[in-house]
Design an enzyme around this catalytic site. Sequence first.
Site: not given
Ligand SMILES: CSC[C@H]1O[C@H](OP(=O)(O)O)[C@H](O)[C@@H]1O
Length: 367
Positions: A53-55, A94, A207, A248, A258-259
Site C-alpha cells: 500500500r502507499g501510492a 484501487r 498504518q 495518494d 490522503n488517508k
Molecule cells: C506515500 S503514499 C502513502 C499514503 O498511502 C496511504 O494509504 P494506504 O495505506 O491506504 O495505501 C496513506 O494515504 C498514505 O499517506
Amino acid sequence: MNVDGKQVRPIWLGEDGVTVKVIDQRQLPHCFVVADLITVDQVIEAIQEMFVRGAPLIGVTGAYGVMLAAIAAQTTADPLKTIQAECDRIRAARPTAVNLAWGVDRVFQRVLAAGSDAERIEAARSEAAAIAELEAENCRLIGEHGARLIQAISHGKRGDTVNILTHCNAGWLACIEYGTATAPIYEAHHRGIDVHVWVDETRPLNQGARLTAWEMGKHGVPHTVITDNAGGHLMQHGRVDMVIVGTDRSTHTGDVANKIGTYLKALAARDNGIPFYVALPSSTFDWAMTDGVKEIPIEERNPDEVRYIQGLAGGKLVKVLVPPEASPAADFAFDVTPARLVTGFITERGICGASRTEIHQLFPEHD
Ligand SMILES: CSC[C@H]1O[C@H](OP(=O)(O)O)[C@H](O)[C@@H]1O
C-alpha cells in the site's frame, strides 16, 4: 532501508526474474512475511488486500504486474490485446492512488513499442525496475529538500526538539526507500537534528501505529504513537511544530487526497498557525484534475475493517469492535484537503506553495 542490519525494500524481483516478492504489510509489525506474486490476479489481490500500500509502492507493484501479464500473454492468440486487458484490471485495483495508473501506463507504453513476446517481457521488466529506482531517488531528494524545513525550525528553536506530526504511513514501506513524509524526518535525524514524531495510529487499519511506528523504531527516531483524535489537542498546546503527510493523489491545483483524517489535521493546523506540508514525488500529482474535492475518487473499503481490529495472531481478525448484526458501518479510506489549507509541497525538485502557478513553476513541462 536498513532493518536489523539488512537492506530491505517493500518489493523486489526474485532471482528468477519473474517472481515479484513483497512484504505482506498486513502482518507487520507482528510478523515479517514475504509473499510471492507470479500472476496478475495475485498482484491485484496484493494491492486490493493491502499486502502492499502507499501510492509509489502501488505504482511499482502495478508496473511489475504488467510484466507478469506479458509473460502470461505469450500463449494467447493476441498478446498485446491480452496485456492491455490485464492492464485495465490492474489499474482498477484501487481507485485513489494516481500512481497505479501512472506506473501501469508507463510500462504498457514500453510494451507497445516492443516487437516480440521476449522483447515485451524484457521491456516491462526493465521499465518496472526503472520506476522503482526513480521513485527511490525521488524520495531521497524529497528528504534532502524537506530536511531544510526541519533544520530551519530547529534553528528557530535554538536546537530544541522539533515535534512533527504525521498521519498514516508515508514511509519507505509505502514507497521503495526513505518514504515521502518520512524522508525529511530520516534525513534530519541523520544530520543530527533533534526531532520527535507524533505518530497518528490511523484507524481503521492502523498504518501509523503498525507501520510508521515500526519504521521509526527500527531507525532509532524518537516517536510517540497517539490516537487520531489527539492531534488537535497537541497543536493547541504548542507541542507540534509542523505536520508532514503523504498523499495518494494531489491535483496540480494543490488539492490533496490522503488517508482519512488528514483533512481534520489540516484544519487543526490552520487553526493553530502550524505549517502543513505534503510530501510527494511528481508521479503523485494528477495533472488533469482541478477540483480534488469533487473529482478525486474516494475508495470505500469493506466495513469489517472498521468492525474488527487486527491482532497479534499473524494478522488474523481477532477482536470484534462492532457486532456486525448490531450496527451498519462505513469505511472511507481517504479524504481531500483543499489547497487553501496546505502550506506547501515537498517534491523531488524542491518545495513549492500549494497553488497551480507555484506547482507549475516547479514542473513547467505540464503547462
Ligand atoms: C506515500 S503514499 C502513502 C499514503 O498511502 C496511504 O494509504 P494506504 O495505506 O491506504 O495505501 C496513506 O494515504 C498514505 O499517506
